[in-house]
Every structure is written in C-alpha cells, then in structure tokens.
Design a protein around this motif. Structure first.
Motif, PDB file in Angstrom:
ATOM      1  N   LEU A   1       0.844  -1.194   0.000  1.00  0.00           N
ATOM      2  CA  LEU A   1       0.000   0.000   0.000  1.00  0.00           C
ATOM      3  C   LEU A   1       0.878   1.241   0.000  1.00  0.00           C
ATOM      4  O   LEU A   1       1.924   1.276   0.652  1.00  0.00           O
ATOM      5  CB  LEU A   1      -0.886  -0.020   1.248  1.00  0.00           C
TER       6      LEU A   1
ATOM      7  N   ASN B   1       0.546   5.073   1.117  1.00  0.00           N
ATOM      8  CA  ASN B   1      -0.350   5.910   1.905  1.00  0.00           C
ATOM      9  C   ASN B   1       0.419   7.061   2.559  1.00  0.00           C
ATOM     10  O   ASN B   1       1.140   6.832   3.531  1.00  0.00           O
ATOM     11  CB  ASN B   1      -1.029   5.059   2.997  1.00  0.00           C
TER      12      ASN B   1
ATOM     13  N   HIS C   1      -0.770   8.228  -1.505  1.00  0.00           N
ATOM     14  CA  HIS C   1      -0.412   7.548  -2.741  1.00  0.00           C
ATOM     15  C   HIS C   1       0.471   8.435  -3.620  1.00  0.00           C
ATOM     16  O   HIS C   1       0.167   9.599  -3.858  1.00  0.00           O
ATOM     17  CB  HIS C   1      -1.680   7.172  -3.523  1.00  0.00           C
TER      18      HIS C   1
ATOM     19  N   VAL D   1      -9.906  -2.129   2.913  1.00  0.00           N
ATOM     20  CA  VAL D   1      -8.686  -2.849   2.549  1.00  0.00           C
ATOM     21  C   VAL D   1      -8.374  -3.917   3.593  1.00  0.00           C
ATOM     22  O   VAL D   1      -8.063  -5.071   3.263  1.00  0.00           O
ATOM     23  CB  VAL D   1      -7.504  -1.873   2.406  1.00  0.00           C
TER      24      VAL D   1
ATOM     25  N   VAL E   1      -0.534  -6.888   4.622  1.00  0.00           N
ATOM     26  CA  VAL E   1      -0.425  -5.526   4.114  1.00  0.00           C
ATOM     27  C   VAL E   1       0.853  -4.883   4.635  1.00  0.00           C
ATOM     28  O   VAL E   1       1.163  -4.946   5.835  1.00  0.00           O
ATOM     29  CB  VAL E   1      -1.648  -4.677   4.517  1.00  0.00           C
TER      30      VAL E   1
ATOM     31  N   SER F   1       2.468  -1.088   4.430  1.00  0.00           N
ATOM     32  CA  SER F   1       2.088   0.277   4.059  1.00  0.00           C
ATOM     33  C   SER F   1       3.303   1.191   4.015  1.00  0.00           C
ATOM     34  O   SER F   1       3.990   1.385   5.027  1.00  0.00           O
ATOM     35  CB  SER F   1       1.066   0.823   5.060  1.00  0.00           C
TER      36      SER F   1
ATOM     37  N   TYR G   1      -2.183   3.361   8.510  1.00  0.00           N
ATOM     38  CA  TYR G   1      -2.841   2.084   8.277  1.00  0.00           C
ATOM     39  C   TYR G   1      -2.921   1.245   9.544  1.00  0.00           C
ATOM     40  O   TYR G   1      -3.934   0.566   9.789  1.00  0.00           O
ATOM     41  CB  TYR G   1      -2.153   1.297   7.162  1.00  0.00           C
TER      42      TYR G   1
END
Length: 415
Positions: free
Chosen positions: A178, A180, A182, A197, A208, A210, A227
């Motif tokens: 991910l 974050n 973006h 997500v 995940v 991030s 996240y």
C-alpha cells in the motif's frame, strides 16, 4: 537569500520554499540538479528546493563537532516517531518495542516482504504507483500483481478484491504493498477505504505493508489515517521516514513498525539489516520528528500555496492539461492525454523503453522542464506526467510558462 515573507499561518516566519535562489540550488550535486543540463528546470525527482530545517542542521552540526559518526544505537528515533504520530495523527497505541530501524523505506519494504512472503509469491500494488515498487518487488523474486486505481484515482475495491484473489491463487503467502499517501496521485486514503482494505486482506489472507514515507506531508483540508490504526490491520506493517517531509533522502534511515500480531515476524528480521542506516541519518531523522514540527508547518503552508498556484498557472498556460489536485505529498499528477500522440515517444528501438517518454519527453525537449514520465508508474500512467511543486513560486511559474509555450508551439499551424 530571499528576504523573509509572512507565512500563510500568520507567524511571520519564512516559507522554506522561498529561501533559495535558482543559482544557489544549482550548486547542489544531487541527482535532481545534475542529471540534466543547466538550462533545464528540474521538477521531477522527489527532492525539495529547501534548506535543512534548523533543528536538523543543528543536530548534525553537534554530531560532527564531537565526532559522533559511529554506529547507531538506542530507540530515540522510534520514540520521536511515536510522539509525532500521537500528536499529529492520534496514533496513541504506537509501541517502540514493535519497531526496528532499517536503511530506508524501500529496503525496509523488501526485508518485510522477505519475512511474510516466499519467492515467487504475488505482491499486489495499485497502479499507477511509485516505480521502485515494481523494481524492488521483482528483484526480491516476488511477482507484481496490479490492481489499477479507479477513474477518480482512488483505490478500486473491486479491482483490489480480484487482485487479492489472483495473488492468493498465485502463491502461498501473498501481500499488498500500500502507498499511503499515494504516489504519484497525491490521494490520501480515507479511514473507510483503509478499513475496507483491511477487511479484504483478512478475507483473502493477504499481509499488508504500508509505505507511509509521505505521511507527514498531508496538506490542509485532509487528515492522515495511518494504516496500523485501522481495525483489522493488526498483522500489518508500516514503513516511516523523515526523508520526504524534511528532505533527507541523502541521510539514510527509516523505521519499520509492526502491528501487534506482526511483532513476532519483525523479531525475525536479520540483525544485520539494522547495520544499514547511517548514524547521521538516524540523528537527522530523530531531530526532524522530535523538533521539526514548526518548520514542517511552514512547509505545508508553502506547499498548499503552491498547490493553488499550480492550478492557476495550468489554467492560464496549459488549459488542455488536467490537474488532479493532490491531498498530500508535493507531487502533482497531470493528465496530458489531450495533448495528442505527438507529444514525444520513448527512446530506443523495439523492446527498449526510456525513462522519459510521451509528454514528459516533449516538455523536456521543447520546454526544458524535467518531469517524471507517467509510463514508468505502471498501468494507467501513459499520457500523464508527475510534477514536483516543492520549489519556489518563481521557479514553478517559469516552468509552467515554458510548458505552455511548448504546447502552443507544438500545435501552431505550419508557416
């Protein structure tokens, strides 16, 4: 140096983006200023045109003065990040014991992927996205699986669901990388999006990771959701650094942070990984998070003003380019597809792709403005460019004015 000007927050302190003249910036030896000839205005790579934040410069001077240039030690970096995260993002359950120092964010991502995936496993990414995601994942012998962003440049949850299904079928231990906020779109993911997500990741058994390197650079009007503060993210990881927000790319140090159910994985990270960060990098990043907040606020004011200025300049000089207003970062994702197919081609023969193609090549060749070419960001990037607006209003104005001249010249009827 420019004379001090009032900041947007009314403090009277100076906007860091107005501190350096073009001739001073051209003295720098970093890639931003040395890759292209001196007549090119570089608005491409993620380096800012700012001096060091005073607390960071002071910390480095103290270290040099006493010869403190050995190996990093202790948890001061993690403690500073934890305090910053609690103050800025209400991340109150940040735990220093669930962190480890890594050389930089991308190397940290690779090391975390090695902990939670196997060679050949699928790693999902939301394209268009930061180009090293492709390179580093590939070099780590994992397979990239794209889940393209939606037309609004936000995560497409249906596409993500399908990508997670493919990743699950592709290998035993899939992951989602991910971004974050973006990069390159400047989208800051909402809490409800991240909760979705986490639910999808849990359903499909996807871990995940991030990348939150741009997390301190959320612009006015938007809030960041780390996240790891989202329900369901307990087995995830985040990678954090002061690199982007305080312009410290040359001073290597980052922090890997594990959720409570990922802590045992983090313990398995090889001890030698922590040898990679520079001690001066750790000193600088710690000072940034600990004492660089006021400077960061001035920077965010300046970036907010430049974000608005860029919209005005594009509307005036290049109205055929669509500006997707970023919520975070200092990167603008510009849709140049209306410029047509004559806006430059990739260099090289069949199978050889330049890192500058399409509209970015046209702007470099004809406007002498260096931008990041959209095609290197993966599916959805062709016909776009990424512009770094972390520069002075004067340089930004000159660059967009040049871009406008180039577009008008390209479409002028032949004489």
């Amino acid at each position: 140096m420019a004379s001090p000007v009032p900041s947007a927050n009314g403090s009277g302190a100076q906007n860091p983006l107005t501190r350096l003249r073009l001739d001073e910036l051209r003295q720098r030896t970093s890639v931003k200023w040395r890759k292209h000839p001196p007549d090119v205005l570089p608005l491409w790579v993620a380096e800012m045109d700012v001096p060091l934040a005073p607390p960071v410069a002071d910390a480095l001077r103290r270290a040099v003065d006493v010869g403190d240039t050995g190996y990093p030690h202790g948890t001061a970096y993690a403690e500073a990040v934890g305090d910053f995260a609690a103050q800025r993002w209400a991340w109150n359950d940040f735990r220093v014991e669930r962190t480890t120092i890594v050389p930089d964010v991308m190397m940290g991502i690779v090391e975390v992927l090695r902990l939670v995936t196997d060679p050949g496993d699928g790693v999902v990414i939301c394209s268009p996205v930061y180009p090293p995601f492709y390179a580093f994942v590939g070099h780590a012998d994992r397979q990239v699986i794209e889940a393209p962003l939606g037309p609004d440049l936000r995560m497409d949850l249906a596409a993500l669901d399908e990508a997670f299904r493919r990743a699950r079928a592709h290998g035993r231990r899939p992951a989602f990388l991910l971004c974050n906020p973006h990069n390159p779109t400047g989208v800051v993911h909402r809490r409800d999006e991240l909760e979705a997500v986490a639910e999808l990741a849990c359903r499909h058994g996807v871990r995940v990771v991030s990348d939150e390197i741009h997390a301190p650079l959320v612009l006015p009007g938007t809030d960041l959701t780390p996240y790891l503060t989202v329900a369901g993210a307990e087995d995830a990881f985040a990678l954090i650094s002061a690199s982007k927000a305080w312009n410290l790319a040359g001073l290597k140090a980052a922090l890997a942070v594990a959720g409570p159910r990922a802590a045992a994985d983090l313990v398995r990270m090889p001890e030698e990984v922590s040898h990679g960060p520079s001690h001066l990098g750790v000193v600088a990043h710690t000072a940034a998070f600990r004492a660089g907040g006021q400077w960061l606020d001035l920077l965010l004011d300046g970036l907010d003003a430049n974000r608005a200025l860029l919209a005005t300049l594009l509307a005036e000089h290049v109205p055929s380019v669509t500006y997707h207003r970023p919520e975070g970062t200092y990167l603008a994702w510009l849709d140049c597809t209306r410029l047509g197919s004559g806006s430059g081609q990739a260099a090289g023969g069949p199978g050889v792709v330049s890192d500058v193609a399409g509209p970015a090549k046209m702007f470099l060749d004809r406007a002498r403005v260096a931008l990041s070419s959209g095609h290197v960001f993966g599916t959805g990037g062709a016909g776009f460019v990424r512009l770094n607006f972390a520069t002075s209003p004067a340089i930004l104005t000159d660059a967009v004015t040049r871009m406008g001249h180039a577009v008008r010249a390209q479409h002028a009827p032949p004489r």
